[in-house]
Scaffold this motif. Sequence first.
Motif, PDB file in Angstrom:
ATOM      1  N   VAL A  71       1.015  -1.284  -0.094  1.00 38.75           N
ATOM      2  CA  VAL A  71       0.045   0.119   0.017  1.00 38.75           C
ATOM      3  C   VAL A  71       0.811   1.127   0.028  1.00 38.75           C
ATOM      4  CG1 VAL A  71      -1.642   1.225   1.306  1.00 38.75           C
ATOM      5  CG2 VAL A  71      -2.000  -1.211   0.880  1.00 38.75           C
ATOM      6  N   ALA A  72       1.981   1.343   0.793  1.00 37.70           N
ATOM      7  CA  ALA A  72       2.959   2.335   0.584  1.00 37.70           C
ATOM      8  C   ALA A  72       3.539   2.714  -0.463  1.00 37.70           C
ATOM      9  CB  ALA A  72       3.920   2.137   1.838  1.00 37.70           C
ATOM     10  N   TYR A  94       2.258   1.731  -3.415  1.00 37.93           N
ATOM     11  CA  TYR A  94       1.247   2.107  -4.297  1.00 37.93           C
ATOM     12  C   TYR A  94       0.668   3.618  -3.987  1.00 37.93           C
ATOM     13  CZ  TYR A  94      -3.467   1.865  -6.445  1.00 37.93           C
ATOM     14  OH  TYR A  94      -4.647   2.299  -7.519  1.00 37.93           O
ATOM     15  N   VAL A  95       0.625   4.001  -2.682  1.00 41.23           N
ATOM     16  CA  VAL A  95       0.472   5.570  -2.690  1.00 41.23           C
ATOM     17  C   VAL A  95       1.335   6.359  -2.999  1.00 41.23           C
ATOM     18  CG1 VAL A  95       0.052   7.191  -0.810  1.00 41.23           C
ATOM     19  CG2 VAL A  95      -1.325   4.925  -1.002  1.00 41.23           C
ATOM     20  N   VAL A  96       2.724   6.074  -2.552  1.00 41.39           N
ATOM     21  CA  VAL A  96       3.608   6.880  -2.967  1.00 41.39           C
ATOM     22  C   VAL A  96       4.374   6.911  -4.428  1.00 41.39           C
ATOM     23  CG1 VAL A  96       6.226   7.572  -2.420  1.00 41.39           C
ATOM     24  CG2 VAL A  96       4.714   7.000  -0.534  1.00 41.39           C
ATOM     25  N   LEU A 142       3.054   5.207  -7.443  1.00 46.62           N
ATOM     26  CA  LEU A 142       2.311   4.925  -8.751  1.00 46.62           C
ATOM     27  C   LEU A 142       2.450   5.925  -9.744  1.00 46.62           C
ATOM     28  CD1 LEU A 142       0.746   2.804 -10.159  1.00 46.62           C
ATOM     29  CD2 LEU A 142      -1.187   3.599  -9.127  1.00 46.62           C
ATOM     30  N   ASP A 143       2.165   7.332  -9.185  1.00 49.01           N
ATOM     31  CA  ASP A 143       1.965   8.268 -10.136  1.00 49.01           C
ATOM     32  C   ASP A 143       3.428   8.761 -10.930  1.00 49.01           C
ATOM     33  OD1 ASP A 143      -0.832   8.704  -9.829  1.00 49.01           O
ATOM     34  OD2 ASP A 143      -0.540  10.299  -8.291  1.00 49.01           O
ATOM     35  N   ASP A 195      -3.563  -0.329 -12.410  1.00 45.96           N
ATOM     36  CA  ASP A 195      -3.002   0.447 -11.441  1.00 45.96           C
ATOM     37  C   ASP A 195      -2.256  -0.583 -10.239  1.00 45.96           C
ATOM     38  OD1 ASP A 195      -3.229   2.796 -12.816  1.00 45.96           O
ATOM     39  OD2 ASP A 195      -4.489   3.606 -11.296  1.00 45.96           O
ATOM     40  N   TRP A 196      -3.096  -1.421  -9.913  1.00 45.75           N
ATOM     41  CA  TRP A 196      -2.555  -2.202  -8.717  1.00 45.75           C
ATOM     42  C   TRP A 196      -1.564  -3.204  -9.273  1.00 45.75           C
ATOM     43  CZ3 TRP A 196      -3.615  -7.526  -9.054  1.00 45.75           C
ATOM     44  CH2 TRP A 196      -4.522  -7.946 -10.035  1.00 45.75           C
ATOM     45  N   ALA A 254       1.694  -0.972  -9.410  1.00 41.43           N
ATOM     46  CA  ALA A 254       2.185  -0.782  -8.037  1.00 41.43           C
ATOM     47  C   ALA A 254       2.826  -2.276  -7.369  1.00 41.43           C
ATOM     48  CB  ALA A 254       1.100  -0.496  -7.123  1.00 41.43           C
TER      49      ALA A 254
END
Length: 195
Positions: free
Chosen positions: A27-28, A30-32, A34-35, A55-56, A59
């Motif tokens: 999750v970290a 993914y959040v930090v 991915l973009d 996206d997942w 990530a």
Amino acid sequence: MAEQRRIPIPVRTGAVAGVVTWLVGYVAIYVVGLDALRAELRASGLEVLLETATDWQLAGWLFFDAHGVTLDVPTLALGGTLEGQGLLAAIGGSFVALYGLPVVALVLAGGVVTWRHRRTYTRPTDAGIAGATTVVGYLPCVVGGLVAFTVDAGEIVLRPELLVGVVLAGLAYPIVFGALGGMLVAVAGNRYDLA
């Protein structure tokens, strides 16, 4: 003959800690990251990856890359190139620090497992064994991730390297860094009487 002391091995605690650590790490990332990964893939001419992977899954590739497991891309399969480097290295900048995320997370997890049973483990080796039990939960998550993050793009299949993923991310990381966390808690406990 001296009677050998048997130490309990906290398999259940280690399994829970391993699963939670894997999920928090994923999750970290993914959040930090991915973009930034999406932007780098566009800049590298690899839009085909963005069209084929969700996206997942992107990530997930990034999370495996943080463990040193690179994306298995068939030679000449894509128009652009990452020039043999990992995804985090391709993004560059401060994102390279994400390579430390699994290490820190697993050291903490191994420490938590040992801390929970700190009165039982007075020797660093015993505590290291306790901390290494994070592999019980981490390994199945890695194997599941290797399957879930596989993308069939018609003629090619994109996924993290399977054998390296299992051995490095699934076994070596949780055993080594979980054990290190356990030993650090034992040493600190003995030194500062934290029991």
